[in-house]
Scaffold this motif. Structure first.
Motif, PDB file in Angstrom:
ATOM      1  N   GLN A  58       2.628  -5.307   6.232  1.00 14.17           N
ATOM      2  CA  GLN A  58       3.318  -4.045   6.450  1.00 14.17           C
ATOM      3  C   GLN A  58       4.501  -3.910   5.485  1.00 14.17           C
ATOM      4  O   GLN A  58       4.699  -2.857   4.869  1.00 14.17           O
ATOM      5  N   LYS A  59       5.289  -4.976   5.333  1.00 15.91           N
ATOM      6  CA  LYS A  59       6.415  -4.955   4.396  1.00 15.91           C
ATOM      7  C   LYS A  59       5.929  -4.719   2.968  1.00 15.91           C
ATOM      8  O   LYS A  59       6.473  -3.881   2.238  1.00 15.91           O
ATOM      9  N   ILE A  60       4.906  -5.463   2.561  1.00 18.32           N
ATOM     10  CA  ILE A  60       4.441  -5.411   1.178  1.00 18.32           C
ATOM     11  C   ILE A  60       3.921  -4.023   0.810  1.00 18.32           C
ATOM     12  O   ILE A  60       4.301  -3.454  -0.226  1.00 18.32           O
ATOM     13  N   PHE A  61       3.073  -3.454   1.647  1.00 15.86           N
ATOM     14  CA  PHE A  61       2.477  -2.163   1.290  1.00 15.86           C
ATOM     15  C   PHE A  61       3.461  -1.013   1.470  1.00 15.86           C
ATOM     16  O   PHE A  61       3.495  -0.095   0.640  1.00 15.86           O
ATOM     17  N   THR A  62       4.277  -1.065   2.511  1.00 16.26           N
ATOM     18  CA  THR A  62       5.278  -0.010   2.700  1.00 16.26           C
ATOM     19  C   THR A  62       6.270   0.013   1.540  1.00 16.26           C
ATOM     20  O   THR A  62       6.606   1.088   1.020  1.00 16.26           O
ATOM     21  N   CYS A  63       6.715  -1.158   1.118  1.00 14.15           N
ATOM     22  CA  CYS A  63       7.647  -1.232  -0.014  1.00 14.15           C
ATOM     23  C   CYS A  63       6.977  -0.858  -1.333  1.00 14.15           C
ATOM     24  O   CYS A  63       7.613  -0.270  -2.219  1.00 14.15           O
ATOM     25  N   THR A  64       5.711  -1.191  -1.480  1.00 15.87           N
ATOM     26  CA  THR A  64       4.973  -0.792  -2.681  1.00 15.87           C
ATOM     27  C   THR A  64       4.945   0.719  -2.814  1.00 15.87           C
ATOM     28  O   THR A  64       5.205   1.276  -3.892  1.00 15.87           O
ATOM     29  N   PHE A  65       4.648   1.416  -1.726  1.00 15.81           N
ATOM     30  CA  PHE A  65       4.609   2.877  -1.767  1.00 15.81           C
ATOM     31  C   PHE A  65       5.994   3.441  -2.094  1.00 15.81           C
ATOM     32  O   PHE A  65       6.111   4.393  -2.872  1.00 15.81           O
ATOM     33  N   ARG A  66       7.028   2.843  -1.518  1.00 21.45           N
ATOM     34  CA  ARG A  66       8.384   3.331  -1.758  1.00 21.45           C
ATOM     35  C   ARG A  66       8.773   3.141  -3.225  1.00 21.45           C
ATOM     36  O   ARG A  66       9.326   4.051  -3.862  1.00 21.45           O
ATOM     37  N   LEU A  67       8.489   1.971  -3.786  1.00 20.06           N
ATOM     38  CA  LEU A  67       8.824   1.702  -5.188  1.00 20.06           C
ATOM     39  C   LEU A  67       7.969   2.557  -6.131  1.00 20.06           C
ATOM     40  O   LEU A  67       8.466   3.053  -7.147  1.00 20.06           O
ATOM     41  N   ALA A  68       6.696   2.716  -5.794  1.00 21.86           N
ATOM     42  CA  ALA A  68       5.816   3.527  -6.641  1.00 21.86           C
ATOM     43  C   ALA A  68       6.301   4.971  -6.689  1.00 21.86           C
ATOM     44  O   ALA A  68       6.253   5.622  -7.744  1.00 21.86           O
TER      45      ALA A  68
END
Length: 257
Positions: A58-68
């Motif tokens: 959850q952390k990895i994908f949520t943060c990926t979307f935010r950074l992207a």
């Protein structure tokens, strides 16, 4: 048919094509979503502990979307992701081997979800009208609930490697083909009357559906909700297909309401 049975059928997805009925059948957020991510991606991970994996995925994908969204996936580094998630680089590599691996997982989750929902629809053997309504509604509801996933697949497609770009293209073409097949089925059975290019109609319908996750600000500005937009797209396609209701069965009429 017993009235209680009729009521039960018409209140259940896909006979009931409301977003509430869809959400009752397909839970695509919260813990069930991360369980789905784990199921799709777990073979590539070194971590096998389910509870720990779900939290960190959850952390990895949520943060990926935010950074992207803020700086673009192409310019994002795994070190950026490590800082954002507060997971060490070593810990991060236990879940993803590379940015390419991460992008592939996102595309795979979206593709698997679409396949699951659309394949499930086939078992109901819906008539062309009902099937078209259910497919349009389901696609909109999925991209509404899983907005960051869909948005990433569309916006970042050009920056992905060749295999991932081809997978994303294939995913869209497969949906176009599904819509075209429904149109042709309806034309053949006399439900629809259309002598135009069904492939072009299907493609333009897909583009209308994509607008919901690409231009959310516009619909918010227009104060258009997803129920209204689903009805608008469906009616637009029916008008193009010159559909005129010839239904007399009360159950069918209720399912079209």
């Amino acid at each position: 048919m017993d009235n209680n049975v009729v009521e039960q059928i018409t209140n259940t997805w896909p006979q009931d094509t409301s977003i509430e009925a869809f959400r009752r059948t397909w839970i695509l957020e919260g813990e069930p979503l991360w369980e789905r991510v784990f199921a799709v991606h777990h073979e590539r991970m070194q971590i096998k502990n389910g509870k720990t994996a779900l939290r960190n995925l959850q952390k990895i994908f949520t943060c990926t979307f935010r950074l992207a969204n803020s700086q673009g996936f192409h310019s994002m580094s795994l070190r950026d992701l490590s800082r954002e998630t507060q997971i060490s680089m070593g810990g991060l590599y236990a879940y993803i081997g590379s940015k390419s691996d991460l992008a592939s997982a996102i595309e795979a989750v979206v593709r698997q979800t679409i396949d699951d929902v659309m394949s499930d629809l086939e078992q109901y053997q819906l008539d062309p009208y009902q099937r078209l309504k259910a497919v349009i509604s389901a696609d909109l509801y999925m991209n509404h609930i899983m907005h960051p996933w869909y948005y990433f697949c569309f916006i970042e497609a050009k920056g992905l490697d060749k295999a991932q770009r081809e997978a994303a293209i294939e995913m869209e073409l497969k949906f176009d083909q599904r819509l075209e097949e429904i149109c042709q089925q309806g034309i053949k059975s006399g439900v629809f009357r259309y002598d135009g290019d069904t492939a072009l109609l299907a493609s333009s319908t897909t583009a209308m559906l994509q607008q919901w996750y690409l231009k959310r600000w516009k619909f918010q500005h227009l104060k258009v909700g997803i129920t209204d937009y689903a009805a608008f797209v469906f009616q637009h396609v029916l008008t193009s297909l010159n559909y005129q209701s010839q239904v007399s069965d009360p159950l069918s009429l209720r399912s079209q309401a």
